[in-house]
Design an enzyme around this catalytic site. Structure first.
Site, PDB file in Angstrom:
ATOM      1  N   SER A 104      34.096  34.648  33.189  1.00  0.00           N
ATOM      2  CA  SER A 104      33.596  35.738  34.034  1.00  0.00           C
ATOM      3  C   SER A 104      32.392  36.490  33.510  1.00  0.00           C
ATOM      4  CB  SER A 104      34.712  36.748  34.295  1.00  0.00           C
ATOM      5  OG  SER A 104      35.496  36.297  35.356  1.00  0.00           O
ATOM      6  N   SER A 107      33.762  36.896  37.482  1.00  0.00           N
ATOM      7  CA  SER A 107      34.103  38.102  38.209  1.00  0.00           C
ATOM      8  C   SER A 107      33.270  39.329  37.848  1.00  0.00           C
ATOM      9  CB  SER A 107      35.577  38.425  37.989  1.00  0.00           C
ATOM     10  OG  SER A 107      35.804  38.722  36.615  1.00  0.00           O
ATOM     11  N   LYS A 125      32.050  47.403  33.499  1.00  0.00           N
ATOM     12  CA  LYS A 125      32.848  46.743  34.546  1.00  0.00           C
ATOM     13  C   LYS A 125      34.043  47.622  34.924  1.00  0.00           C
ATOM     14  CE  LYS A 125      35.027  42.199  35.484  1.00  0.00           C
ATOM     15  NZ  LYS A 125      35.343  40.873  34.927  1.00  0.00           N
TER      16      LYS A 125
HETATM   17  N1  GLN Z   1      36.810  32.515  37.617  1.00  0.00           N
HETATM   18  C1  GLN Z   1      37.965  32.601  36.759  1.00  0.00           C
HETATM   19  C2  GLN Z   1      39.158  33.118  37.523  1.00  0.00           C
HETATM   20  O1  GLN Z   1      39.001  33.321  38.677  1.00  0.00           O
HETATM   21  C3  GLN Z   1      37.659  33.416  35.565  1.00  0.00           C
HETATM   22  C4  GLN Z   1      37.882  34.850  35.721  1.00  0.00           C
HETATM   23  C5  GLN Z   1      37.610  35.632  34.498  1.00  0.00           C
HETATM   24  O2  GLN Z   1      37.084  35.131  33.510  1.00  0.00           O
HETATM   25  N2  GLN Z   1      38.039  36.872  34.544  1.00  0.00           N
HETATM   26  O3  GLN Z   1      40.204  33.316  37.016  1.00  0.00           O
END
Ligand code: GLN
Length: 485
Positions: free
Chosen positions: A182, A158, A83
């Site tokens: 994410s 994400s 990532k």
């Molecule tokens: N969807 C969550 C957010 O927008 C989780 C993001 C993540 O785990 N990095 O913060």
């Protein structure tokens, strides 16, 4: 609907590389060819934000020592996508943001070094929601990634690029990051396995900070076994991260031989509300039936503060993000746009460098930390976070080994379908709890709804990943082809 080609498993690649039946150079060539194929054309998946083919080919060799070792590295000859918020040498680390456009880290993350030490081949940087804020990989300066199983849909986020890299059959393993779901949510949307380790299980050195009390490096595997081998490789104490725990790291892949007979699987009622999509509930019921047939006890339990997780998460995470992201000011990293004096330079750089969701989070975080609002929002959220964590402690202390729930309330949604930020935040409704409590959790495929994959989530007590894997292996075997029906 494209059905991705299966990639060779990590165990098979290790075996074939060690025995000379394949070479790491040939494996990298195959992965590059597959990446080119799925990224081509109007329907290209947009998986990678950086993939330097010449560099990868040049470094596609494992050392002679690694080949002649009596015990080959656990990931010998396995390509692993990374990532874009995990620091690598050579390829840029931009967090999917304009503000870090072209930024190359002077050091690499501990997890990447550990992959290389185990014989793995770090393979390009994957697309993500900017600074890991989002649930769809639509908030990226590089444009959205498509779901390999349904290209008009999101892969989740994400870590959507990493999930898509595995689901599209490019690599068997990819690294992601978890702050609120994410890894698990995109794993569920893409029909693969995703793991969020216990807070402290894996070093965060070289993971660009979003919300430091929640962040953890996570990983994707095409199968439970790929994920187990990846976790064993990256886990363990790191002197460069004082939050990493000094505890022995089990060989998670040995959990495949352990029986689930006699284990207690908790079914928390808050994760099965009346409003839950009946088809998702049905897939979970099939999983429970299999576990029962294997001799596990299914026990109804309650985690009463579950519905407070989203409000708490969306105070704590932006608060920490507003502080962590203060360092991107045009002085030290990436983008710098001139303005009127120093303040003008800060303003020009930050207002052009960050996208709308990151800006929203910084404003929200600054607000909840400001004098007069701190007690009402931030302190209160911390108190409620303690209650959420206590729910888990109590349930695990009562003899429950592992909890099983749906990973997400819906399957993958169409690209562009969710424009309201709050509605997007609700994607994390079943996942943010584990981050707030610091417990390990994972998602694995448990079937399909309307042809789209559905994920089942397992959660265990702190550092209880082995139990989670024991159940995941058994369930994967029991569901067999049923997981992708
Ligand atoms: N969807 C969550 C957010 O927008 C989780 C993001 C993540 O785990 N990095 O913060």
């Amino acid at each position: 609907m494209t059905e991705p080609l299966p990639t060779a498993s990590a165990a098979a690649l290790r075996e074939q590389t060690a025995s000379g039946h394949t070479t790491s150079a040939a494996t990298v060539d195959r992965a590059l060819a597959r990446a080119r194929q799925v990224n081509a054309g109007r329907d290209g998946l947009n998986v990678f934000v950086a993939l330097d083919e010449r560099f990868l080919r040049k470094h596609a060799t494992v050392s002679a020592a690694q080949l002649t070792d009596t015990e080959p590295g656990l990931l010998l000859g396995v390509p692993v996508a990374i990532k874009d918020n995990i620091a690598t040498l050579h390829h840029p680390t931009t967090c999917g943001s304009r503000i870090l456009g072209g930024y190359v880290s002077p050091y690499e993350a501990t997890v990447v070094r550990r992959l290389r030490d185990a014989g793995a081949l770090p393979f390009g940087k994957t697309n993500m929601d900017e600074f890991a804020m989002g649930s769809s990989t639509e908030n990226s300066a590089y444009g959205p990634t498509r779901n390999p199983l349904a290209p008009d849909r999101v892969p989740g986020g994400s870590s959507g690029g990493s999930a898509a890299a595995v689901a599209a059959g490019i690599v068997p393993i990819a690294l992601g990051s978890e702050t609120g779901g994410s890894v698990r949510q995109p794993a569920a949307f893409c029909g693969i396995v995703g793991v969020k380790p216990t807070y402290g299980r894996v070093s965060r050195f070289g993971l660009v900070a979003f919300a430091s009390s929640l962040d953890q490096v996570g990983l994707f595997g095409a199968t439970v076994d790929d994920a187990a081998r990846a976790l064993h490789t990256i886990a363990g104490r790191d002197p460069l991260d004082s939050t990493s725990a000094d505890l022995p790291v089990p060989e998670y892949h040995l959990a495949s031989a352990r029986p689930v007979k006699g284990m207690v699987i908790g079914r928390p009622k808050e994760y099965f509300p009346d409003s839950l999509d009946s088809r998702i509930r049905a897939r979970c019921d099939v999983a429970f039936d299999h576990l029962r047939a294997l001799g596990a006890e299914i026990r109804d339990v309650s985690l009463p503060h579950t519905d407070l997780a989203i409000p708490v998460y969306y105070i704590v995470a932006p608060a920490e993000a507003s502080s962590n992201l203060a360092r991107f000011d045009g002085v030290r990293y990436g983008l710098r746009l001139e303005g009127d004096g120093l303040r003008g330079m800060y303003e020009a750089t930050r207002s052009n460098g960050f996208g709308p969701e990151v800006t929203r989070r910084i404003m929200l975080g600054t607000y909840v930390l400001s004098a007069g609002y701190y007690d009402a929002y931030y302190r209160k959220a911390q108190q409620v976070r303690t209650l959420i964590a206590a729910d888990f402690t109590r349930v695990f202390a009562s003899g429950v080994d592992v909890l099983f729930t749906p990973t997400t309330p819906t399957p993958a949604f169409p690209i562009g379908a969710i424009s309201d930020p709050y509605e997007m935040y609700l994607s994390d409704i079943f996942t943010a709890t584990a981050n707030l409590a610091g417990v390990p959790a994972m998602s694995q495929p448990i079937g399909r709804v309307d042809g789209l994959p559905v994920g089942g989530q397992l959660m265990a007590a702190h550092f209880g990943e082995e139990k989670m894997f024991t159940v995941a292996y058994a369930l994967e075997r029991a569901l067999g082809a049923g997981a992708s029906v």
